[in-house]
Design an enzyme around this catalytic site. Structure first.
Site, PDB file in Angstrom:
ATOM      1  N   HIS A 128       0.821  -1.215   0.000  1.00 52.20           N
ATOM      2  CA  HIS A 128       0.000   0.000   0.000  1.00 52.20           C
ATOM      3  C   HIS A 128       0.854   1.265   0.000  1.00 52.20           C
ATOM      4  O   HIS A 128       0.361   2.347  -0.332  1.00 52.20           O
ATOM      5  CB  HIS A 128      -0.979  -0.012   1.176  1.00 52.20           C
ATOM      6  CG  HIS A 128      -0.386   0.324   2.510  1.00 52.20           C
ATOM      7  ND1 HIS A 128      -0.022  -0.626   3.432  1.00 52.20           N
ATOM      8  CD2 HIS A 128      -0.101   1.505   3.099  1.00 52.20           C
ATOM      9  CE1 HIS A 128       0.457  -0.055   4.515  1.00 52.20           C
ATOM     10  NE2 HIS A 128       0.424   1.251   4.343  1.00 52.20           N
ATOM     11  N   ASP A 158       0.338  -7.615   1.728  1.00 56.14           N
ATOM     12  CA  ASP A 158       0.686  -6.194   1.774  1.00 56.14           C
ATOM     13  C   ASP A 158       2.202  -6.003   1.787  1.00 56.14           C
ATOM     14  O   ASP A 158       2.741  -5.247   2.593  1.00 56.14           O
ATOM     15  CB  ASP A 158       0.053  -5.507   2.987  1.00 56.14           C
ATOM     16  CG  ASP A 158       0.065  -3.980   2.851  1.00 56.14           C
ATOM     17  OD1 ASP A 158       0.349  -3.486   1.738  1.00 56.14           O
ATOM     18  OD2 ASP A 158      -0.176  -3.303   3.856  1.00 56.14           O
ATOM     19  N   SER A 234       4.646   2.929   7.819  1.00 60.01           N
ATOM     20  CA  SER A 234       4.346   1.732   7.030  1.00 60.01           C
ATOM     21  C   SER A 234       5.551   1.325   6.194  1.00 60.01           C
ATOM     22  O   SER A 234       6.132   2.143   5.478  1.00 60.01           O
ATOM     23  CB  SER A 234       3.152   1.981   6.109  1.00 60.01           C
ATOM     24  OG  SER A 234       1.966   2.124   6.838  1.00 60.01           O
ATOM     25  N   GLY A 290      -7.772 -25.545  -2.818  1.00 63.73           N
ATOM     26  CA  GLY A 290      -9.002 -25.650  -3.601  1.00 63.73           C
ATOM     27  C   GLY A 290     -10.247 -25.902  -2.771  1.00 63.73           C
ATOM     28  O   GLY A 290     -11.054 -26.777  -3.092  1.00 63.73           O
ATOM     29  N   VAL A 291     -10.415 -25.120  -1.695  1.00 60.72           N
ATOM     30  CA  VAL A 291     -11.587 -25.263  -0.844  1.00 60.72           C
ATOM     31  C   VAL A 291     -12.124 -23.887  -0.471  1.00 60.72           C
ATOM     32  O   VAL A 291     -11.417 -22.893  -0.527  1.00 60.72           O
ATOM     33  CB  VAL A 291     -11.265 -26.035   0.455  1.00 60.72           C
ATOM     34  CG1 VAL A 291     -10.917 -27.480   0.160  1.00 60.72           C
ATOM     35  CG2 VAL A 291     -10.140 -25.351   1.231  1.00 60.72           C
TER      36      VAL A 291
END
Length: 484
Positions: A128, A158, A234, A290-291
Site C-alpha cells: 500500500h 501487503d 508503514s 481448492g476449498v
C-alpha cells in the site's frame, strides 16, 4: 544553695538541648524545599546499560531503514468548470475543458534494505506504500537518494519489493531475525518516517502475537506492539534488542488516525520467502488447496461434533483441485497441516499459502466425529480472476449454519422447523445456478432428514450423481436438484 545550683544546671542542659535542636533544624530543608534524591550507583549502571543497548541497536539498524517517496500519475478530466453543467452550457458549449490532464499524487512511507546483489539493492516495504506509483525515490538515513523501480508486490500480504542500483559499497543491509521466537513482553523498536519525519525511533514491547483482523484481504498474522507507529511508518522496521528486523510495520488501530499504542507489524518470517519470489518471479507464489472455508463457533462445533472450535470448516470443494482429488469433502473440519495445529480458517490460508507447488502435505481432519489423515499434493495458486472463473467446479457452493433456537424465533413457523439454514451462496456455483438463497432452511438431502450440520454433510457426501434438496422459504416447501 543546692536548689540554686540544681536550677542552674537544669537551665544549662535545657539551653544545650535547644541549641542542638536549632542546629539540626537549620541543617534540614524547609517545608517548602525537598532534599535532593540521589539514585544509587547500581541503579544508574543498570539504566546506562539499557540506554547503551538501545543506542547500539539504533546505530546498527537505522542506516538500513529508508524513507520511500512515491508519485502516482493519473489522467482525469481537467474539471476547470468544477463539474457545473450550467457553466458547460453557457460558457463551454464545445466541451473543451473536458480534455484530460495529468494529475500527480504524492505519498511517502518507509522501507528496509534487505538484500544486495552486485550493484542492485533491494528494499522491502508495504504494497500500500507503493500503490500504483510511477515514480519511486529511496532516501537513506544519511541523506543520499536513489531512483528506484518496482520488483513486485503482493496485496494478500501487503508486501512489495523495490530496487535501485549504485556502485557504493557502504550501504547497510538489515539483519533479518526470527519472528517466531518473539514473546509477549519482549522489547522492540519501531523505525521509520512517521508523518515524514525520517529516521524516527520509538520503543515499546511486543503486546501480542498472532493477531488477525488487519486490512481487508490481508492474510498475515500480525505482531502487536505499543511502540508508537503513525502514518509514514508503514514499511519500516520492527527491531529486537539484538538489532534484528523481526517485523514490517504495516497498520495501526486508531479512531483518530494517530498512535494510541495499537500498532501492527507483519512478522519478518512471513516476508522472507516473498523476497525470493519477488526477485525470481516478480510475484509471490502461493500454494493452492481448492476449498472454501470458514472458522466455526460453539454452536457449529456442537452441531458438527468436532469437540473444539480450533480448525477450519470446509464448506465447498473445487472438485478438480488438489483437495477434490485427494478426497477432502464438504463438512471436513481440518485441524492441522504438517503437524501445525490450526486455530481458525486464517491459519489454514497462511499454512497452505506457504506450501510449495508439488509438495505433499499431511492434513488431519474430523469427519462425522472421526479423525482422518489425508495426504494432499499442493499446486500453485492461480490468479483471483482464474479462480472466479472456476465457480462451476465448486461444490455445493454454499455455507450452512445450525438452526438454533434464536434463529428459529426469527423465522415463520420456526418453532417446528428442523434442518440447517443457508448463510451464504457463491454465485455461478451449482447452488447459485439452482436458485438457492441465504435464509433457505434445508430440511432433507436426497430424502434424508437433516437435524444438524453433521447429518447435512453426511447426506451431501453420499455417493450419488445428483443431490436433491428439500427446503423451506417464506412458509413454502420447495425442492431442487443439482448435479454433483
Amino acid at each position: 544553695m543546692n536548689f540554686k545550683r540544681h536550677w542552674f544546671l537544669f537551665i544549662l542542659v535545657f539551653l544545650g538541648i535547644a541549641l542542638m535542636a536549632a542546629c539540626n533544624s537549620s541543617a534540614e530543608p524547609s517545608s517548602s524545599e525537598s532534599a535532593p534524591v540521589r539514585v544509587s550507583a547500581p541503579a544508574v549502571m543498570d539504566l546506562e546499560q539499557m540506554q547503551n543497548s538501545f543506542r547500539q541497536v539504533v546505530q546498527s539498524t537505522l542506516p538500513a531503514v529508508v524513507r520511500i517517496d512515491v508519485v502516482e500519475v493519473r489522467n482525469a478530466p481537467s474539471g476547470g468548470n468544477g463539474g457545473n453543467p450550467f457553466f458547460d452550457f453557457f460558457f463551454n458549449p464545445e466541451g473543451s475543458d473536458d480534455e484530460e490532464r495529468e494529475f500527480r499524487s504524492e505519498g511517502l512511507g518507509s522501507g528496509i534494505l534487505v538484500r544486495r546483489d552486485g550493484n542492485t539493492h533491494y528494499v522491502l516495504t508495504n504494497a500500500h506504500v507503493i500503490g500504483e506509483a510511477q515514480e519511486i525515490t529511496v532516501r537513506l538515513d544519511d541523506g543520499r537518494s536513489y531512483t528506484a523501480s518496482l520488483v513486485g508486490k503482493d496485496d494478500r500480504r501487503d508486501l512489495a519489493l523495490v530496487e535501485f542500483d549504485t556502485r557504493e559499497r557502504d550501504i547497510v543491509i538489515a539483519t533479518l531475525g526470527d519472528s517466531d521466537s518473539l514473546q509477549v513482553g519482549d522489547w522492540v523498536l519501531a523505525i521509520g518516517s512517521p508523518l515524514g519525519f525520517q529516521s524516527t525511533v520509538t520503543a515499546g514491547i511486543v503486546s501480542a502475537v498472532g493477531r488477525t483482523g488487519g486490512p481487508e484481504g490481508n492474510i498475515s498474522d500480525f505482531i502487536q506492539t505499543d511502540a508508537a507507529i503513525n502514518r509514514g511508518n508503514s514499511g519500516g522496521a520492527l527491531v529486537n534488542i539484538y538489532g534484528e528486523v523481526v517485523g514490517v510495520n504495516t497498520w495501526i488501530s486508531s479512531q483518530t488516525g494517530g498512535s494510541i499504542g495499537l500498532g501492527f507489524s507483519i512478522p519478518i518470517n512471513n516476508s522472507k520467502r516473498a523476497i525470493d519470489d519477488f526477485i525470481r518471479d516478480g510475484v509471490v507464489q502461493y500454494g493452492w488447496l481448492g476449498v472454501s472455508i470458514i472458522s466455526i463457533d460453539d454452536d457449529m462445533a456442537d452441531s458438527l461434533e468436532t469437540g473444539s472450535t480450533n480448525g477450519a470448516l470446509v464448506n465447498s470443494v473445487y472438485q478438480t483441485s488438489p483437495a477434490g482429488r485427494s478426497g477432502i469433502l464438504p463438512g471436513d473440519f481440518i485441524t492441522s497441516i504438517n503437524g501445525v495445529n490450526l486455530r481458525s480458517s486464517d491459519d489454514l490460508v497462511r499454512e497452505v499459502g506457504d506450501l510449495l507447488a508439488g509438495e505433499t502435505a499431511e492434513f488431519v481432519l474430523i469427519r462425522s466425529g472421526r479423525e482422518l489423515t489425508l495426504d494432499v499434493e499442493i499446486t500453485s495458486r492461480e490468479s483471483e480472476d482464474v479462480i472466479a472463473g472456476q465457480s462451476r467446479d465448486l461444490f455445493p457452493g454454499f455455507a450452512v449454519y445450525p438452526l438454533t433456537d434464536e434463529i428459529r424465533g426469527r423465522l415463520e413457523d420456526g418453532a417446528s422447523l428442523r434442518g440447517v439454514i443457508i448463510s451464504q451462496v457463491v454465485p455461478r456455483t451449482p447452488a447459485g445456478t439452482a436458485g438457492l438463497s441465504p435464509g433457505d432452511v434445508i430440511r432433507r438431502v436426497n430424502g434424508r432428514a437433516v437435524n444438524s450440520l453433521e447429518s447435512f454433510f453426511s447426506a451431501l457426501n453420499a455417493d450419488e450423481d445428483e443431490i436433491s434438496f428439500d427446503y423451506f422459504r417464506d412458509g413454502v416447501e420447495l425442492s431442487v436438484t443439482i448435479d454433483k
